[in-house]
Design an enzyme around this catalytic site. Structure first.
Site, mmCIF file in Angstrom:
data_model
loop_
_atom_site.group_PDB
_atom_site.id
_atom_site.type_symbol
_atom_site.label_atom_id
_atom_site.label_comp_id
_atom_site.label_asym_id
_atom_site.label_seq_id
_atom_site.Cartn_x
_atom_site.Cartn_y
_atom_site.Cartn_z
ATOM 1 N N ASP A 219 80.996 73.226 49.450
ATOM 2 C CA ASP A 219 81.418 72.325 48.373
ATOM 3 C C ASP A 219 80.576 71.068 48.460
ATOM 4 O O ASP A 219 80.662 70.317 49.430
ATOM 5 C CB ASP A 219 82.908 71.998 48.530
ATOM 6 N N GLU A 303 78.590 76.621 44.717
ATOM 7 C CA GLU A 303 78.934 76.424 43.331
ATOM 8 C C GLU A 303 77.648 76.066 42.600
ATOM 9 O O GLU A 303 76.874 75.243 43.084
ATOM 10 C CB GLU A 303 79.921 75.263 43.233
ATOM 11 N N ASP A 386 88.212 68.627 49.273
ATOM 12 C CA ASP A 386 87.000 69.384 49.539
ATOM 13 C C ASP A 386 87.261 70.659 50.342
ATOM 14 O O ASP A 386 86.632 71.692 50.124
ATOM 15 C CB ASP A 386 85.977 68.503 50.270
#
Ligand code: ZN
Length: 408
Positions: A219, A303, A386
């Site tokens: 992340d 991501e 997170d």
């Protein structure tokens, strides 16, 4: 990345000493070179000719477009803009330099158009690529030589056609004979030789890690650079902000100098030097992080970057922002070479909003949500923002692999 000049992207981001990164089965190695004064003059002439041919090629394509004619091919441009142009009084000086980098300039122009059209048609990943633009003298200067334009000599010198034998600061060994070399002059006046080396496909292959825990989501964030499995964080290095401050100060000083003055030229070089130092430090730091992550994990789930979302926070700065894109690109390349799984999760996947305990969309949303670090879900779960996002990204990545949607 936002506010980045696509024309500059190629070189500006890649220069460190030494730099090593992979693309396919090719690696690039860059070394500082120290040309003598006459060699610098010959290189300046070569860069000028390369720029002229490139700009002539862009102009030829632009005019063909205006007149509704088909785009001239690289072979046609080679005849017209190099061979025939040398016979004209306006371009006769092209004959003073090696033809090799001039032909490479046409290839670069072709590649720039291809990237632009692919980007227009949605065939290209990543940020949109603009149409090729005219090259200016103040930017980084390059000249690329293929095998018939350079030679590595036994005495450690790099021989360049019609330039001479350059002194190179060899900081590591080239594994095999390079297929091309690009001579680069940065805005700060430093010279580099950047070699492309085709390597054995399996040279970087790592032993597979058979433990199921050797998988992590990543992340990317603002508070820390990245959060990995189990809440392990990679802190944003302090020099990101420090270099940003230095850069701002130098840019302010530059803006106060009178146009065309000697002091302005000096200030511009000072800015370029800080840029280069920043890039070198950032590259070094990124390579280290990538190496650790790939060494420790069999699979990495990330991501896809939502660049806009990241840059809206007030902490977001260009050094920091730029680093994300480079981090992912290197991670992907290193993973491919090491035989690791690398999966990008869709950027619209709600990794932050999803409660990893119950699957409800109860997490922080929108711009206001950017500041929320801890939250609790109606199901009773307490979340660190997170840590929760990493779990969701990892699960989504695993799901994509299991369903055969991701190439591994
Ligand atoms: Zn919940």
């Amino acid at each position: 990345m936002p506010a980045r000049d696509p024309a500059k992207r190629d070189w500006e981001d890649r220069i460190v000493v030494p730099v090593l990164y992979g693309f396919g089965v090719h690696l690039r190695y860059a070394f500082r070179v120290y040309p003598t004064r006459p060699q610098r003059q010959l290189l300046a002439r070569t860069f000028g000719c390369v720029r002229t041919v490139y700009n002539d090629a862009v102009a030829a394509r632009k005019s063909a477009h205006r007149e509704g004619l088909p785009y001239p091919t690289t072979a046609e441009l080679d005849k017209r803009l190099i061979t025939a142009a040398k016979q004209t009084p306006e371009r006769s000086w092209l004959a003073q330099v090696s033809t090799v980098p001039l032909q490479q300039a046409l290839r670069d122009c072709h590649a720039a158009y291809k990237n632009f059209f692919d980007s227009l048609r949605g065939r290209r990943n990543g940020t949109k690529v603009g149409p090729p633009r005219f090259k200016r003298r103040s930017n980084t200067q390059t000249a690329r030589y293929t095998r018939n334009g350079f030679r590595l000599k036994g005495n450690g010198r790099l021989s360049i056609a019609k330039v001479g034998d350059l002194k190179v600061a060899w900081s590591r060994e080239l594994p095999v004979k390079p297929s091309s070399v690009t001579i680069v002059k940065t805005a700060a006046g430093r010279y580099y030789a950047s070699f492309v080396v085709a390597v054995d496909d399996e040279a970087d292959l790592l032993e597979p890690l058979a433990i199921p825990e050797a998988e992590t989501g990543i992340d990317l964030g603002l508070k820390s650079f990245a959060v990995l499995r189990g809440g392990k964080t990679i802190a944003s290095p302090k020099f990101f902000r420090a270099m940003e401050r230095k850069l701002k100060k130098a840019q302010r000083a530059l803006s106060r100098k009178r146009k065309g003055s000697a002091n302005r030229a000096k200030a511009r070089i000072a800015v370029a030097k800080i840029h280069e130092k920043t890039k070198a430090k950032r590259d070094d730091w990124l390579n280290k992080q990538v190496k650790i992550i790939i060494g420790e994990n069999q699979a990495v789930y990330v991501e896809d970057l939502n660049v806009k979302g990241l840059s809206q926070g007030r902490i977001a700065k260009s050094v920091h922002d730029t680093a994300f894109g480079m981090f992912l690109a290197r991670l992907e390349s290193k993973a491919a070479r090491a035989g690791r799984t690398f999966v990008k999760v869709d950027r619209f996947f709600p990794s932050t909003q999803l409660c990893s305990a119950c699957g409800a969309l109860t997490g922080p949303k929108g711009l206001d949500g950017l500041r929320v670090r801890q939250w609790s879900c109606g199901c009773g779960a307490e979340h660190d923002r997170d840590v929760n996002a990493e779990i969701n990204i990892r699960r989504e990545g695993e799901r994509l692999v299991a369903e055969g949607h991701a190439e591994t």
